[in-house]
Design an enzyme around this catalytic site. Structure first.
Site, PDB file in Angstrom:
ATOM      1  N   ILE A 104       7.533  10.686  47.765  1.00 54.79           N
ATOM      2  CA  ILE A 104       8.830  11.341  47.600  1.00 54.79           C
ATOM      3  C   ILE A 104       9.210  12.122  48.846  1.00 54.79           C
ATOM      4  O   ILE A 104       8.467  13.016  49.292  1.00 54.79           O
ATOM      5  CB  ILE A 104       8.831  12.276  46.373  1.00 54.79           C
ATOM      6  CG1 ILE A 104       8.557  11.447  45.110  1.00 54.79           C
ATOM      7  CG2 ILE A 104      10.151  13.021  46.243  1.00 54.79           C
ATOM      8  CD1 ILE A 104       8.505  12.237  43.854  1.00 54.79           C
TER       9      ILE A 104
ATOM     10  N   GLY B 141       6.333 -14.707  -4.434  1.00 55.14           N
ATOM     11  CA  GLY B 141       6.745 -14.143  -5.714  1.00 55.14           C
ATOM     12  C   GLY B 141       5.611 -13.654  -6.600  1.00 55.14           C
ATOM     13  O   GLY B 141       5.647 -12.515  -7.075  1.00 55.14           O
TER      14      GLY B 141
ATOM     15  N   GLY C 256      16.386   9.722  46.106  1.00 56.09           N
ATOM     16  CA  GLY C 256      16.642  11.080  46.599  1.00 56.09           C
ATOM     17  C   GLY C 256      17.484  11.037  47.854  1.00 56.09           C
ATOM     18  O   GLY C 256      18.713  10.848  47.815  1.00 56.09           O
TER      19      GLY C 256
ATOM     20  N   LYS D 230      -1.217 -25.462  -4.237  1.00 58.63           N
ATOM     21  CA  LYS D 230      -1.426 -26.621  -3.358  1.00 58.63           C
ATOM     22  C   LYS D 230      -1.782 -26.273  -1.917  1.00 58.63           C
ATOM     23  O   LYS D 230      -1.152 -25.410  -1.309  1.00 58.63           O
ATOM     24  CB  LYS D 230      -0.135 -27.443  -3.337  1.00 58.63           C
ATOM     25  CG  LYS D 230       0.167 -28.104  -4.650  1.00 58.63           C
ATOM     26  CD  LYS D 230       1.396 -28.941  -4.456  1.00 58.63           C
ATOM     27  CE  LYS D 230       1.893 -29.530  -5.746  1.00 58.63           C
ATOM     28  NZ  LYS D 230       3.293 -29.880  -5.610  1.00 58.63           N
TER      29      LYS D 230
ATOM     30  N   ARG E  82      16.538  -5.894  -5.597  1.00 59.76           N
ATOM     31  CA  ARG E  82      17.335  -6.453  -4.495  1.00 59.76           C
ATOM     32  C   ARG E  82      18.532  -5.552  -4.186  1.00 59.76           C
ATOM     33  O   ARG E  82      18.987  -5.495  -3.041  1.00 59.76           O
ATOM     34  CB  ARG E  82      17.809  -7.856  -4.834  1.00 59.76           C
ATOM     35  CG  ARG E  82      16.639  -8.819  -4.813  1.00 59.76           C
ATOM     36  CD  ARG E  82      17.083 -10.238  -4.728  1.00 59.76           C
ATOM     37  NE  ARG E  82      15.974 -11.030  -4.257  1.00 59.76           N
ATOM     38  CZ  ARG E  82      15.831 -12.320  -4.484  1.00 59.76           C
ATOM     39  NH1 ARG E  82      16.730 -12.972  -5.163  1.00 59.76           N
ATOM     40  NH2 ARG E  82      14.797 -12.960  -4.009  1.00 59.76           N
TER      41      ARG E  82
ATOM     42  N   GLY F 108      10.979 -18.478   0.065  1.00 60.77           N
ATOM     43  CA  GLY F 108      10.976 -19.596   1.010  1.00 60.77           C
ATOM     44  C   GLY F 108      11.116 -19.120   2.443  1.00 60.77           C
ATOM     45  O   GLY F 108      10.458 -19.637   3.359  1.00 60.77           O
TER      46      GLY F 108
HETATM   47  C1  PEP Z   1      13.417  11.926  44.258  1.00 61.44           C
HETATM   48  O1  PEP Z   1      13.959  12.937  44.580  1.00 61.44           O
HETATM   49  O2  PEP Z   1      13.182  11.729  43.067  1.00 61.44           O
HETATM   50  C2  PEP Z   1      13.043  10.942  45.299  1.00 61.44           C
HETATM   51  C3  PEP Z   1      12.467   9.828  44.931  1.00 61.44           C
HETATM   52  O3  PEP Z   1      13.333  11.257  46.582  1.00 61.44           O
HETATM   53  P1  PEP Z   1      13.321  10.281  47.875  1.00 61.44           P
HETATM   54  O4  PEP Z   1      14.065   9.049  47.489  1.00 61.44           O
HETATM   55  O5  PEP Z   1      13.995  11.050  48.909  1.00 61.44           O
HETATM   56  O6  PEP Z   1      11.890   9.996  48.169  1.00 61.44           O
END
Ligand code: PEP
Length: 649
Positions: A568, A352, A630, A199, A37, A375
């Site tokens: 993106i 135990g 972005g 038991k 322990r 326990g």
């Molecule tokens: C980014 O640059 O990661 C991106 C998501 O760009 P946006 O928001 O312009 O699409």
């Protein structure tokens, strides 16, 4: 575990009250017989002092019942602890009061104090609030590492947590919860449970709680005779709980209904009386004649159990399968201990006598986890919540995290206006984490303008080396030096234009973590990959490759950003449902690589044409924890509107 861990506490310069279980066995002369322990508590104590914390240890020892008993002082524990810790500690003669407070006030970083037996006060077992408050006064934060007493609502286990700002689990406590809780709740199948002990009545709740999770039960020990008798099999003079025959029958029926298996002994070691000098022999069949009683499982049963053990991937064992205290009837239990040691499965021992059999067979290091709680582990396996665990502080949920990626935009003067403008408009936003990710050229400016702000900043990329002949590259040390918190790794534009592959990104992630930066790791598929229905495969591969070798502690520091490449900078964002579907998939993959608890805490941002118009719908999705923005992060009004919406959600 959704409870705060000692690892989450910033302990430097802080007084940490650690509830340990130093209730060690003592011989007649008051000497400590076994120090397990004490040694089990070392990792937590070291975790605190090695990080500059001040450890104040508190425990009970024996049954003092509110009186000072000289033989139950913690002095002997202190001696053993010093040896185990390899460090001088200070043992005090009380656990509350002015002189204790003065000693604690004089502590330096890395010091250890052991307080006197807490059960010298009746107030401990009474969970007295005033007493608990006096204990709490000694510390900044509290840590419970005494799983074995966590089923008791005592002052040093439960009461004290009401008077501290943070109450966290120690490392031993975490281990117990991990194996008795998660491994049992979410076992790798086949899941085998071996139950012994005298038991049935002691194990009914375990049967009920685990019934739907277990593939096979192996039954031994005294309780096997109640099961056999309930099936009309003769059990001679064996221990049978007559009032539990119906219950035993019901359990057998339920196991059958649940399509799991329950295996009872097919032969026995029997004796003519319950004593160590009894006449004994092997009974080669299930039934036992009058005048004889079952004392242990027989050789055929051991063989039968062996086959099941070999097949299992998770094994939980609680209770001896024979009369372990009488040497001639401990063979079955010892045989099981050895079989478990040879097994490939995750092996968890609670109780135990089963733990003693593991120690007596010298196979501790071949067992995944031996519970320290008697326990407490039984109650935990019955699915009950333990007051000492319940009382710990909950981990904060996943906080929304919005990062603005400026990409290769802005000159110095634009950057200054942008940072100041957004900083001013978002001052006091407490519900979200915000970060600017500008070009490298503005990091110095960020460091200056954001020095007193909650807004963090980071870089869009880094090289994995620390320094050297890598013309044009920036190292993690340089980013740290400029005060960066985050670094984006694997943005699709870097994957596409600079041919960055998963192997390189994995090195970058590891290097960022090594130098204390929090990576934002981008994953996402192209339009073509989505059209071919390959999107999940692509993201899964990026996750597996990028996270290779990243430990469970490290993954907690990484934000995953799901950025479908087709969304993106295109103005064409994924629908909230499409995004949620992928986020759920990512969380699921992380739970496979790590575990469910880790995956439920990892932050996953969405990125791809996020604006102030669509951000609310996106963030309302269960698995979306923020956005990597972005274009919309380049305008003061648009970005601060977006942040305001997120903050108010
Ligand atoms: C980014 O640059 O990661 C991106 C998501 O760009 P946006 O928001 O312009 O699409």
């Amino acid at each position: 575990m959704n409870k705060l861990s000692v690892r989450d506490l910033d302990v430097k310069g802080k007084r940490i009250l650690i509830r340990t279980d130093f209730n060690v066995p003592l011989d007649k002369k008051g000497e400590i017989i076994d120090i397990i322990r004490i040694t089990s508590s070392i990792p937590t104590i070291k975790n605190v002092i090695d990080r500059g914390g001040r450890a104040i240890l508190i425990s009970h020892l024996g049954r003092a019942k509110g009186e000072v008993i000289e033989g139950l002082r913690m002095n002997k524990v202190a001696e053993k602890l010093e040896v185990a810790l390899g460090k001088k500690i200070k043992k005090l003669n009380d656990c509350i009061g002015t002189s204790v407070e003065m000693s604690v006030a004089g502590m330096k970083d890395g010091d250890v104090i052991l307080l006197e037996n807490v059960r010298f006060y009746n107030e401990e077992e009474d969970n007295d609030p005033e007493f608990a408050q006096k204990l709490a006064k000694l510390c900044d934060y509290y840590v419970n590492d005494a799983f074995s007493v966590s089923h008791r609502a005592h002052a040093s286990v439960v009461g004290v947590t009401k008077f501290v700002s943070k109450a966290a689990a120690g490392l031993l406590m975490e281990k117990e919860i991990k194996y008795l809780g998660q491994a049992v709740q979410n076992p790798k199948r086949p899941f085998l449970v071996i139950l012994g002990g005298s038991k049935v009545s002691d194990k009914i709740e375990i049967f009920k709680h685990l019934l739907h999770k277990v593939d096979t039960f192996l039954i031994g020990g005294g309780m096997a005779y109640t099961f056999l008798k309930s099936q009309g099999i003769l059990t001679g003079d064996s221990l049978v709980e007559k009032d539990k025959l119906d219950v035993a029958n019901e359990i057998l029926e339920n196991v059958k209904k649940n399509h799991s298996k329950i295996i009872l002994p097919v032969d026995h070691i029997i004796a003519d009386e319950f004593s160590k000098t009894a006449n004994s022999r092997v009974q080669d069949e299930k039934s036992i004649p009058d005048g004889w009683r079952g004392m242990d499982i027989g050789p055929k049963t051991i063989e039968l159990f062996k086959k099941e053990i070999e097949k299992a991937n998770t094994i939980l064992w609680n209770g001896p399968v024979g009369v372990y205290e009488l040497p001639q009837f401990k063979n079955g239990t010892i045989a099981l201990a050895k079989l478990l040691a040879e097994s490939k499965a995750t092996t968890i021992i609670g109780g135990g006598d089963s733990a003693a059999a593991i120690h007596d067979s010298n196979v501790e290091d071949k067992i995944t986890h031996i519970s320290t709680g008697g326990g407490a582990s039984l109650e935990f396996l019955e699915g009950k919540s333990l007051p000492g665990i319940e009382a710990l502080s909950d981990i904060e949920g996943r906080k929304i995290f919005i990062a603005g990626n400026w990409k290769m935009n802005t000159l110095q003067k634009d950057a200054r206006i942008l940072i100041n403008g957004i900083k001013e408009k978002t001052d006091g936003f407490k519900n979200i984490d915000i970060a600017f990710i500008p070009p490298y050229t503005h990091l110095f400016l960020m460091q200056d303008i954001l020095k007193d702000s909650n807004i963090k900043f980071g870089a869009q990329n880094m090289y994995f080396e620390e320094k050297g002949a890598y013309t044009g590259e920036i190292s993690p040390l340089m980013l740290k030096d400029l005060g960066c918190t985050y670094v984006i790794i694997g943005h699709s534009e870097r994957r596409k234009y600079f041919n960055e592959n998963d192997e390189l990104l994995n090195k970058k992630i590891k290097s960022a973590l090594k130098h204390g930066l929090f990576p934002i790791y981008c994953v996402g598929e192209t339009q073509e990959e989505r059209d071919k229905n390959l999107h999940q495969k692509v993201v899964e591969k990026q996750l597996i490759n990028g996270l290779t070798g990243i430990t469970s502690d490290e993954i907690k520091k990484i934000t995953i950003a799901y950025e479908p490449v087709w969304a993106i900078g295109t103005g064409k964002n994924a629908t909230p449902e499409q995004a949620e579907e992928m986020h759920k998939f990512i969380r699921n993959r992380i739970s496979v690589i790590y575990d469910e608890e880790i995956s439920s805490n990892v932050r996953i941002q969405y990125g791809g044409s996020v604006t102030s118009e669509n951000v609310a719908d996106i963030l309302k999705q269960e698995n979306i924890d923020g956005a990597l923005v972005g274009g919309a992060s380049l305008k003061i009004d648009t970005f601060s509107d977006l942040l305001k919406i997120a903050n108010n959600l």
